[in-house]
Design a protein around this motif. Structure first.
Motif, PDB file in Angstrom:
ATOM      1  N   LYS A 125      -8.720   0.448  -4.591  1.00  0.00           N
ATOM      2  CA  LYS A 125      -8.660  -0.827  -3.873  1.00  0.00           C
ATOM      3  C   LYS A 125      -7.300  -1.484  -4.110  1.00  0.00           C
ATOM      4  CE  LYS A 125     -13.645  -1.558  -4.287  1.00  0.00           C
ATOM      5  NZ  LYS A 125     -14.725  -2.434  -4.791  1.00  0.00           N
ATOM      6  N   TRP A 126      -6.357  -1.131  -3.266  1.00  0.00           N
ATOM      7  CA  TRP A 126      -4.984  -1.594  -3.448  1.00  0.00           C
ATOM      8  C   TRP A 126      -4.866  -3.117  -3.389  1.00  0.00           C
ATOM      9  CZ3 TRP A 126      -1.700   2.321  -4.683  1.00  0.00           C
ATOM     10  CH2 TRP A 126      -2.100   3.607  -4.346  1.00  0.00           C
ATOM     11  N   ASP A 127      -5.688  -3.748  -2.575  1.00  0.00           N
ATOM     12  CA  ASP A 127      -5.581  -5.205  -2.409  1.00  0.00           C
ATOM     13  C   ASP A 127      -5.920  -5.967  -3.683  1.00  0.00           C
ATOM     14  OD1 ASP A 127      -4.816  -4.901   0.183  1.00  0.00           O
ATOM     15  OD2 ASP A 127      -6.783  -5.312   1.058  1.00  0.00           O
ATOM     16  N   ASP A 128      -6.662  -5.331  -4.600  1.00  0.00           N
ATOM     17  CA  ASP A 128      -7.014  -5.996  -5.853  1.00  0.00           C
ATOM     18  C   ASP A 128      -5.776  -6.359  -6.666  1.00  0.00           C
ATOM     19  OD1 ASP A 128      -9.655  -5.801  -5.248  1.00  0.00           O
ATOM     20  OD2 ASP A 128     -10.115  -4.186  -6.648  1.00  0.00           O
ATOM     21  N   HIS A 174       0.836  -1.196   0.000  1.00  0.00           N
ATOM     22  CA  HIS A 174       0.000   0.000   0.000  1.00  0.00           C
ATOM     23  C   HIS A 174       0.870   1.244   0.000  1.00  0.00           C
ATOM     24  CE1 HIS A 174      -3.930  -1.926   1.602  1.00  0.00           C
ATOM     25  NE2 HIS A 174      -3.267  -2.734   0.800  1.00  0.00           N
ATOM     26  N   VAL A 175       0.444   2.239  -0.742  1.00  0.00           N
ATOM     27  CA  VAL A 175       1.116   3.533  -0.717  1.00  0.00           C
ATOM     28  C   VAL A 175       0.366   4.407   0.275  1.00  0.00           C
ATOM     29  CG1 VAL A 175       1.782   5.559  -2.040  1.00  0.00           C
ATOM     30  CG2 VAL A 175       1.852   3.303  -3.113  1.00  0.00           C
ATOM     31  N   ASN A 176       1.054   4.850   1.295  1.00  0.00           N
ATOM     32  CA  ASN A 176       0.399   5.653   2.320  1.00  0.00           C
ATOM     33  C   ASN A 176       0.320   7.114   1.881  1.00  0.00           C
ATOM     34  OD1 ASN A 176       0.085   3.510   4.190  1.00  0.00           O
ATOM     35  ND2 ASN A 176       2.251   3.697   4.733  1.00  0.00           N
ATOM     36  N   LEU A 177      -0.786   7.736   2.225  1.00  0.00           N
ATOM     37  CA  LEU A 177      -0.950   9.161   1.967  1.00  0.00           C
ATOM     38  C   LEU A 177      -0.365   9.910   3.163  1.00  0.00           C
ATOM     39  CD1 LEU A 177      -2.242  11.150  -0.092  1.00  0.00           C
ATOM     40  CD2 LEU A 177      -4.210  11.231   1.445  1.00  0.00           C
ATOM     41  N   PRO A 178       0.733  10.641   2.977  1.00  0.00           N
ATOM     42  CA  PRO A 178       1.385  11.298   4.126  1.00  0.00           C
ATOM     43  C   PRO A 178       0.481  12.344   4.762  1.00  0.00           C
ATOM     44  CG  PRO A 178       2.320  12.089   2.054  1.00  0.00           C
ATOM     45  CD  PRO A 178       1.415  10.937   1.710  1.00  0.00           C
ATOM     46  N   SER A 179       0.695  12.538   6.047  1.00  0.00           N
ATOM     47  CA  SER A 179      -0.124  13.507   6.782  1.00  0.00           C
ATOM     48  C   SER A 179       0.075  14.926   6.259  1.00  0.00           C
ATOM     49  CB  SER A 179       0.219  13.451   8.274  1.00  0.00           C
ATOM     50  OG  SER A 179       1.599  13.731   8.469  1.00  0.00           O
ATOM     51  N   THR A 180       1.223  15.154   5.625  1.00  0.00           N
ATOM     52  CA  THR A 180       1.479  16.477   5.039  1.00  0.00           C
ATOM     53  C   THR A 180       0.408  16.847   4.017  1.00  0.00           C
ATOM     54  OG1 THR A 180       3.839  16.034   5.288  1.00  0.00           O
ATOM     55  CG2 THR A 180       3.234  17.869   3.854  1.00  0.00           C
ATOM     56  N   LEU A 181      -0.174  15.812   3.376  1.00  0.00           N
ATOM     57  CA  LEU A 181      -1.192  16.046   2.355  1.00  0.00           C
ATOM     58  C   LEU A 181      -2.605  15.985   2.916  1.00  0.00           C
ATOM     59  CD1 LEU A 181       0.392  13.992  -0.578  1.00  0.00           C
ATOM     60  CD2 LEU A 181       0.556  16.444  -0.109  1.00  0.00           C
ATOM     61  N   SER A 182      -2.730  16.094   4.231  1.00  0.00           N
ATOM     62  CA  SER A 182      -4.048  16.100   4.882  1.00  0.00           C
ATOM     63  C   SER A 182      -4.610  17.516   4.894  1.00  0.00           C
ATOM     64  CB  SER A 182      -3.921  15.572   6.313  1.00  0.00           C
ATOM     65  OG  SER A 182      -5.074  15.885   7.057  1.00  0.00           O
TER      66      SER A 182
END
Length: 562
Positions: free
Chosen positions: A43-46, A3-11
């Motif tokens: 849906k990253w798991d796909d 999974h690619v995490n969305l950094p908190s900086t982009l919140s």
């Protein structure tokens, strides 16, 4: 796929905590919200190969990844770039305004950097996922060994029984054909109205690691119901081979059917087997239809496009072939309505009409020398191959003389304004002659010669315009059918960008004028198809509809301008 995490900086929440009451106007908060929405919708798991266990799962994962790259992932990466641009713009404006706190300037700079890094990470993750899926598919294939995909066998069995049901009813106006693939140990059978490459590949897949293979087919033979058995009426099948076919059917398909082989001399070979029950045949027919997919129907139709185009050109010379454009349109309607079984049957009819003489379409690369295709069995010699029909040599010689006389005019026409109309027929003549189908090649010359005459006149008149318009309608119907199918799939995916993609698809369909009547309409259509960004996006999302449609418009342009 990691999974690619969305950094908190982009919140957006973090940004709004920093924002002072008065700062330069910006759409950055909205862009951050949209980025978060697209990120969560994917849906990253796909696409995670580690979570997928079977070959079917891997194939489905690869399909989903390809679709996501064209839609959801593409939208996500684009939105990350939009966020980076919005943040950079805000940073520039904020630096120029001394009243803006420095922490906001720094935050905007951090957001721009983080968005670009995030977009790069998504791209790297997609590449890694694609490679992982390929590696997993290769490993599963290697582990598979001699196994045959159960679904493949189930589909083959259903198709065989459905064809046998048709033969038993003896109600079809079209002759049923057969194809046998013999491996080192087993021999497998396919029955269809038209047998060729598709059936050959399917049978070879059901005989893994048994090569080299031998293909046995008889283009003039029929499969009938006789003496309570499925009977192959042919002189091309070696003695003893039918028994191998039946043993393979019993062992692999769990199907014990009585088979017969009857030669033209009256000699008969039979195997022992059970009668076919009505319930089994009915169930098999339903299963065979259920196994037909939109992709399979589209692939069959695409494989016939050259012949369809030639038939449209030849409609005036051969009235029976004028049915083909209407059938193609009907196929598109049936696919759109989900009636795939009926669409597949209509394609059978198109194949028969394209052949003209009722023989099966020759979709493979083998020659017509049937004796070279037949291999003798160990336990009995092959029956003598039937002699060539009287007049075959004369037909070939007459065709060769006629083609030689027309070569200069054909070459001239291919270099002129009528090339779009002449080339499909010229290619068809070459292909038919290459495989020895001289009667078919002569029929194509019948359709081609009037076009050569038209090339030296002031155009093809109303007939040429009508033919060109039919060609456009045929290709437009195929494009619309494909686009509607993709729109259905995109809508079902329910991604954040699905609505936009569906709107683009619908817009393209709406702009495909059903019957462009004037030269200006054709020019406008050509310009729009060639240059429009939405058309480009749709071609990337679905398939290349632009090339075949532009080809039809070129032909229509020439016909109207003549």
């Amino acid at each position: 796929m990691a999974h690619v995490n969305l950094p908190s900086t982009l919140s957006v929440a973090q940004w709004e905590k920093l924002k002072a009451p008065k700062t330069p106007a910006t759409k950055l908060p909205d862009e951050l919200k949209q980025l978060t929405k697209l990120h969560l919708a994917l849906k990253w798991d796909d696409f995670d190969a580690a979570r997928l266990k079977t070959a079917d799962d891997i194939e489905a994962g690869q399909d989903k990844l390809r679709a996501a790259e064209k839609a959801a992932i593409k939208a996500l990466r684009s939105q990350a770039e939009t966020v980076a641009a919005a943040a950079a713009d805000y940073e520039t404006k904020a630096k120029a305004d001394k009243s803006v706190p420095k922490d906001l300037v720094a935050a905007a700079n951090a957001i721009a950097k983080a968005a670009r890094v995030y977009a790069a990470e998504v791209a790297e993750a997609v590449d890694a996922a694609r490679q992982a899926l390929q590696d997993k598919a290769g490993k599963l294939q290697a582990d598979k060994g001699d196994e045959v995909d159960p679904k493949q066998l189930q589909q083959l069995k259903a198709k065989l029984l459905a064809a046998m049901a048709t033969v038993r009813k003896q109600q079809s106006p079209r002759p049923m054909r057969f194809l046998i693939v013999r491996g080192k140990v087993n021999a497998a059978l396919a029955l269809a109205y038209a047998v060729g490459t598709a059936q050959e590949k399917q049978l070879k897949a059901c005989l893994p690691n048994e090569g080299p293979y031998k293909v046995i087919k008889d283009k003039t033979a029929e499969v009938i119901w006789e003496q309570k058995a499925v009977t192959l009426v042919s002189d091309r099948v070696p003695a003893g081979l039918l028994k191998k076919v039946q043993l393979w059917m019993k062992k692999t398909l769990k199907l014990n059917v009585r088979l017969r082989l009857r030669a033209s001399s009256g000699e008969v070979e039979e195997t022992e087997g059970e009668d076919l029950s009505e319930s089994d045949l009915k169930t098999a027919t339903e299963q065979a239809r259920q196994g037909i997919t939109k992709q399979a129907v589209a692939a069959r139709l695409a494989g016939l496009q050259a012949g369809i185009q030639a038939a449209v050109q030849a409609a005036k010379a051969a009235p029976a072939k004028s049915e083909i454009p209407a059938l193609v349109t009907q196929v598109a309607k049936l696919v759109g309505a989900g009636s795939l079984g009926e669409a597949d049957e209509l394609i059978d009819e198109i194949e028969v009409l394209l052949e003209g003489d009722g023989h099966e379409a020759d979709n493979d690369s083998e020659t017509d020398n049937e004796a070279d295709e037949v291999e003798t069995t160990e336990d009995a010699p092959a029956r003598p191959a039937a002699k060539a029909a009287p007049g075959d040599d004369e037909t070939r010689a007459a065709f060769t003389r006629r083609l030689s006389a027309l070569q200069a005019r054909i070459k001239q026409a291919l270099a002129g304004a009528s090339a779009a109309r002449v080339k499909p027929l010229s290619d068809g003549v070459t292909q038919a002659a290459k495989v020895g189908r001289y009667a078919d090649a002569n029929r194509l010359l019948d359709a081609l010669e009037p076009l050569l005459d038209q090339g030296s006149k002031a155009g093809g008149g109303e007939a040429a315009r009508a033919q060109a318009l039919e060609a456009w309608k045929t290709r437009r119907a195929a494009a619309v059918s494909s686009l509607k199918a993709v729109a259905t799939q995109v809508a079902a995916a329910k991604h954040a960008s699905s609505a936009k993609a569906v709107i683009e698809l619908q817009a393209v369909i709406k702009n495909l004028t059903p019957e462009p009547a004037s030269l200006q309409q054709v020019k406008d259509l050509k310009r729009w198809l060639a240059d429009d960004d939405v058309v480009t996006d749709v071609c990337e999302l679905a398939e290349d509809i632009r090339t075949p449609l532009l080809g039809a418009l070129d032909q229509l342009h020439d016909a109207i301008a003549a």
